[in-house]
Design a protein around this motif. Structure first.
Motif, PDB file in Angstrom:
ATOM      1  N   LEU A  36       9.236   7.966   3.785  1.00 27.52           N
ATOM      2  CA  LEU A  36       9.530   6.532   3.816  1.00 27.52           C
ATOM      3  C   LEU A  36       9.015   5.906   5.104  1.00 27.52           C
ATOM      4  O   LEU A  36       8.444   4.802   5.082  1.00 27.52           O
ATOM      5  N   ASP A  37       9.184   6.600   6.216  1.00 31.58           N
ATOM      6  CA  ASP A  37       8.665   6.079   7.488  1.00 31.58           C
ATOM      7  C   ASP A  37       7.156   5.870   7.408  1.00 31.58           C
ATOM      8  O   ASP A  37       6.630   4.878   7.925  1.00 31.58           O
ATOM      9  N   LEU A  38       6.458   6.816   6.780  1.00 31.49           N
ATOM     10  CA  LEU A  38       5.004   6.699   6.621  1.00 31.49           C
ATOM     11  C   LEU A  38       4.639   5.465   5.802  1.00 31.49           C
ATOM     12  O   LEU A  38       3.753   4.687   6.189  1.00 31.49           O
ATOM     13  N   VAL A  39       5.312   5.276   4.673  1.00 31.34           N
ATOM     14  CA  VAL A  39       5.028   4.120   3.811  1.00 31.34           C
ATOM     15  C   VAL A  39       5.250   2.819   4.560  1.00 31.34           C
ATOM     16  O   VAL A  39       4.401   1.913   4.541  1.00 31.34           O
ATOM     17  N   LEU A  40       6.383   2.701   5.236  1.00 33.47           N
ATOM     18  CA  LEU A  40       6.704   1.448   5.920  1.00 33.47           C
ATOM     19  C   LEU A  40       5.760   1.185   7.088  1.00 33.47           C
ATOM     20  O   LEU A  40       5.388   0.033   7.357  1.00 33.47           O
ATOM     21  N   ASP A  41       5.362   2.240   7.780  1.00 29.83           N
ATOM     22  CA  ASP A  41       4.411   2.077   8.883  1.00 29.83           C
ATOM     23  C   ASP A  41       3.069   1.561   8.370  1.00 29.83           C
ATOM     24  O   ASP A  41       2.500   0.614   8.938  1.00 29.83           O
ATOM     25  N   ARG A  42       2.572   2.151   7.297  1.00 27.34           N
ATOM     26  CA  ARG A  42       1.261   1.747   6.768  1.00 27.34           C
ATOM     27  C   ARG A  42       1.319   0.389   6.066  1.00 27.34           C
ATOM     28  O   ARG A  42       0.315  -0.321   6.009  1.00 27.34           O
ATOM     29  N   ALA A  43       2.479   0.044   5.506  1.00 25.99           N
ATOM     30  CA  ALA A  43       2.601  -1.237   4.807  1.00 25.99           C
ATOM     31  C   ALA A  43       2.590  -2.417   5.765  1.00 25.99           C
ATOM     32  O   ALA A  43       2.288  -3.549   5.373  1.00 25.99           O
ATOM     33  N   GLU A  44       2.952  -2.171   7.020  1.00 28.46           N
ATOM     34  CA  GLU A  44       2.938  -3.210   8.056  1.00 28.46           C
ATOM     35  C   GLU A  44       3.751  -4.431   7.630  1.00 28.46           C
ATOM     36  O   GLU A  44       3.284  -5.575   7.706  1.00 28.46           O
ATOM     37  N   ASP A 194      -9.065  11.477  -5.763  1.00 28.20           N
ATOM     38  CA  ASP A 194     -10.220  10.832  -6.388  1.00 28.20           C
ATOM     39  C   ASP A 194      -9.854  10.242  -7.748  1.00 28.20           C
ATOM     40  O   ASP A 194     -10.298   9.133  -8.092  1.00 28.20           O
ATOM     41  N   ARG A 195      -9.064  10.963  -8.519  1.00 26.67           N
ATOM     42  CA  ARG A 195      -8.657  10.457  -9.825  1.00 26.67           C
ATOM     43  C   ARG A 195      -7.822   9.186  -9.683  1.00 26.67           C
ATOM     44  O   ARG A 195      -8.055   8.194 -10.386  1.00 26.67           O
ATOM     45  N   VAL A 196      -6.850   9.206  -8.784  1.00 29.55           N
ATOM     46  CA  VAL A 196      -5.935   8.065  -8.654  1.00 29.55           C
ATOM     47  C   VAL A 196      -6.655   6.836  -8.105  1.00 29.55           C
ATOM     48  O   VAL A 196      -6.454   5.713  -8.589  1.00 29.55           O
ATOM     49  N   THR A 197      -7.510   7.021  -7.110  1.00 27.40           N
ATOM     50  CA  THR A 197      -8.244   5.863  -6.585  1.00 27.40           C
ATOM     51  C   THR A 197      -9.189   5.310  -7.657  1.00 27.40           C
ATOM     52  O   THR A 197      -9.418   4.093  -7.711  1.00 27.40           O
ATOM     53  N   GLY A 198      -9.687   6.184  -8.528  1.00 21.60           N
ATOM     54  CA  GLY A 198     -10.490   5.704  -9.648  1.00 21.60           C
ATOM     55  C   GLY A 198      -9.686   4.864 -10.619  1.00 21.60           C
ATOM     56  O   GLY A 198     -10.168   3.839 -11.130  1.00 21.60           O
ATOM     57  N   LEU A 199      -8.437   5.267 -10.876  1.00 21.67           N
ATOM     58  CA  LEU A 199      -7.555   4.482 -11.740  1.00 21.67           C
ATOM     59  C   LEU A 199      -7.249   3.124 -11.115  1.00 21.67           C
ATOM     60  O   LEU A 199      -7.173   2.100 -11.815  1.00 21.67           O
ATOM     61  N   GLY A 204      -8.743  -3.027 -11.344  1.00 13.62           N
ATOM     62  CA  GLY A 204      -9.264  -4.227 -10.701  1.00 13.62           C
ATOM     63  C   GLY A 204      -8.854  -4.413  -9.266  1.00 13.62           C
ATOM     64  O   GLY A 204      -9.058  -5.494  -8.697  1.00 13.62           O
ATOM     65  N   LEU A 205      -8.284  -3.375  -8.647  1.00 16.80           N
ATOM     66  CA  LEU A 205      -7.866  -3.474  -7.256  1.00 16.80           C
ATOM     67  C   LEU A 205      -9.068  -3.325  -6.328  1.00 16.80           C
ATOM     68  O   LEU A 205     -10.116  -2.800  -6.712  1.00 16.80           O
ATOM     69  N   THR A 206      -8.909  -3.782  -5.103  1.00 18.75           N
ATOM     70  CA  THR A 206      -9.981  -3.695  -4.109  1.00 18.75           C
ATOM     71  C   THR A 206      -9.448  -3.042  -2.835  1.00 18.75           C
ATOM     72  O   THR A 206      -8.251  -2.798  -2.696  1.00 18.75           O
ATOM     73  N   ASP A 207     -10.345  -2.763  -1.891  1.00 18.05           N
ATOM     74  CA  ASP A 207      -9.975  -2.174  -0.605  1.00 18.05           C
ATOM     75  C   ASP A 207      -9.105  -0.931  -0.833  1.00 18.05           C
ATOM     76  O   ASP A 207      -8.049  -0.762  -0.211  1.00 18.05           O
ATOM     77  N   ILE A 208      -9.570  -0.055  -1.721  1.00 22.62           N
ATOM     78  CA  ILE A 208      -8.792   1.102  -2.159  1.00 22.62           C
ATOM     79  C   ILE A 208      -8.979   2.264  -1.185  1.00 22.62           C
ATOM     80  O   ILE A 208     -10.098   2.569  -0.772  1.00 22.62           O
ATOM     81  N   HIS A 209      -7.868   2.910  -0.858  1.00 20.97           N
ATOM     82  CA  HIS A 209      -7.919   4.039   0.075  1.00 20.97           C
ATOM     83  C   HIS A 209      -6.864   5.062  -0.307  1.00 20.97           C
ATOM     84  O   HIS A 209      -5.724   4.715  -0.615  1.00 20.97           O
ATOM     85  N   TYR A 279      -1.555   6.146  -0.747  1.00 19.05           N
ATOM     86  CA  TYR A 279      -2.511   5.272  -1.429  1.00 19.05           C
ATOM     87  C   TYR A 279      -2.285   3.820  -1.021  1.00 19.05           C
ATOM     88  O   TYR A 279      -1.142   3.358  -0.959  1.00 19.05           O
ATOM     89  N   GLN A 280      -3.386   3.117  -0.767  1.00 14.46           N
ATOM     90  CA  GLN A 280      -3.308   1.688  -0.495  1.00 14.46           C
ATOM     91  C   GLN A 280      -4.437   0.958  -1.228  1.00 14.46           C
ATOM     92  O   GLN A 280      -5.547   1.492  -1.402  1.00 14.46           O
ATOM     93  N   ALA A 281      -4.146  -0.263  -1.625  1.00 19.05           N
ATOM     94  CA  ALA A 281      -5.147  -1.109  -2.277  1.00 19.05           C
ATOM     95  C   ALA A 281      -4.647  -2.549  -2.244  1.00 19.05           C
ATOM     96  O   ALA A 281      -3.460  -2.807  -1.996  1.00 19.05           O
ATOM     97  N   ARG A 282      -5.556  -3.468  -2.469  1.00 21.00           N
ATOM     98  CA  ARG A 282      -5.199  -4.889  -2.467  1.00 21.00           C
ATOM     99  C   ARG A 282      -5.512  -5.545  -3.805  1.00 21.00           C
ATOM    100  O   ARG A 282      -6.424  -5.104  -4.526  1.00 21.00           O
ATOM    101  N   ARG A 283      -4.751  -6.595  -4.095  1.00 22.32           N
ATOM    102  CA  ARG A 283      -5.111  -7.449  -5.215  1.00 22.32           C
ATOM    103  C   ARG A 283      -6.365  -8.231  -4.824  1.00 22.32           C
ATOM    104  O   ARG A 283      -6.467  -8.731  -3.710  1.00 22.32           O
TER     105      ARG A 283
END
Length: 285
Positions: A36-44, A194-199, A204-209, A279-283
């Motif tokens: 959870l700490d990791l998620v919240l840190d990266r979510a900013e 690789d599979r999940v970022t492909g999904l 239609g998401l962008t800036d996928i990591h 995983y991170q991505a933007r609308r």
């Protein structure tokens, strides 16, 4: 609640396994706190943000996010289990958290308010959809243009003794249950980055990591207590259920788990390495 995922709704909302997660709630939250700490840190997350928490369970992630966004922000926690949400609401009331709302929902199909949220987060709540592309696209609809998703999921089994040790112990006692598709809905469904970022791209998401991150889990209690938790939840519990294992079987498995956990003991506590896929991505827009 609209749902296309009846199997998961039944499992988390009504089964004995779902009840166990309530029984061990405190221990589970402590074990997974580094995730959870990791998620919240990266979510900013910051003051005033409006956040969507997918698969919020009993509310630990929702309440943590609410503290970050402050009284001018808001967090909507959604889950497919009514019993989890009852507990989440009780926890929010105990904290007098006025900036949270909980909603019974299947995030794959729930018609969220369009372009209402600045961010979406999840600690282990996104691996259970039966159509991941549809789910990602639907969650994105709730985000403002440019809004970001930040999700944590389990990585490869080999890097996660939390799953590997109980699985080996249980199958050594009771045998192997029928093999399942490793990408099917379940805790390890997002192991392949690789599979999940492909999904995500298909949605239609962008800036996928996607990134595999090494963490260390901190179970509560000594080796025996950790072995009990590992045996009552997760793969050992699934093997026991499949073979109608007895309490004697469970104790035997628990003993094997405890023996394997000795390798990770530091004094009287256990420190388990974990491989977490972030995983991170933007609308778009």
């Amino acid at each position: 609640m609209q749902t296309v995922n009846e199997e998961q709704a039944e499992y988390w909302g009504k089964s004995e396994s779902g009840v166990k997660w309530l029984t061990f709630e405190d221990q589970i939250d402590r074990v997974f706190q580094p995730v959870l700490d990791l998620v919240l840190d990266r979510a900013e997350l910051s003051d005033g943000m409006r956040v969507l928490d997918i698969g919020c369970g009993t509310g630990a992630s929702t309440l943590a996010a609410a503290r970050l966004v402050g009284p001018s922000g808001h967090v909507l926690g959604v889950d497919i289990s009514a019993q989890f949400l009852d507990r989440a609401r009780a926890r929010a009331a105990a904290e007098s958290a006025a900036n949270v709302t909980f909603q019974l929902a299947d995030a794959q199909v729930e018609p969220f308010e369009p372009q209402d949220r600045d961010a979406a987060i999840s600690r282990f709540g996104v691996m259970f959809f039966n159509d991941n592309v549809a789910a990602f696209a639907n969650i994105a609809e709730a985000l403002k243009p440019g809004g970001r998703m930040t999700f944590a999921a389990w990585g490869e089994l080999s890097g996660n003794p939390w799953f590997r040790i109980p699985h080996i112990a249980a199958t050594s006692v009771l045998g192997q249950p029928p093999k399942v598709d490793r990408n099917a809905p379940g805790p390890l469904a997002f192991h392949d980055i690789d599979r999940v970022t492909g999904l995500m791209a298909q949605a239609g998401l962008t800036d996928i990591h996607g990134e595999a991150i090494d963490l260390r889990l901190n179970p509560v209690g000594d080796i025996e207590e950790t072995a009990t938790l590992c045996t009552r939840l997760g793969p050992a519990a699934r093997v026991l259920a499949h073979f109608n294992g007895t309490e004697k079987d469970a104790k035997t498995i628990q003993g094997k788990v405890a023996e394997a956990l000795e390798h990770y003991a530091e004094g009287h506590v256990v420190r388990l390495p974990a491989k977490i896929n972030l995983y991170q991505a933007r609308r778009a827009g």
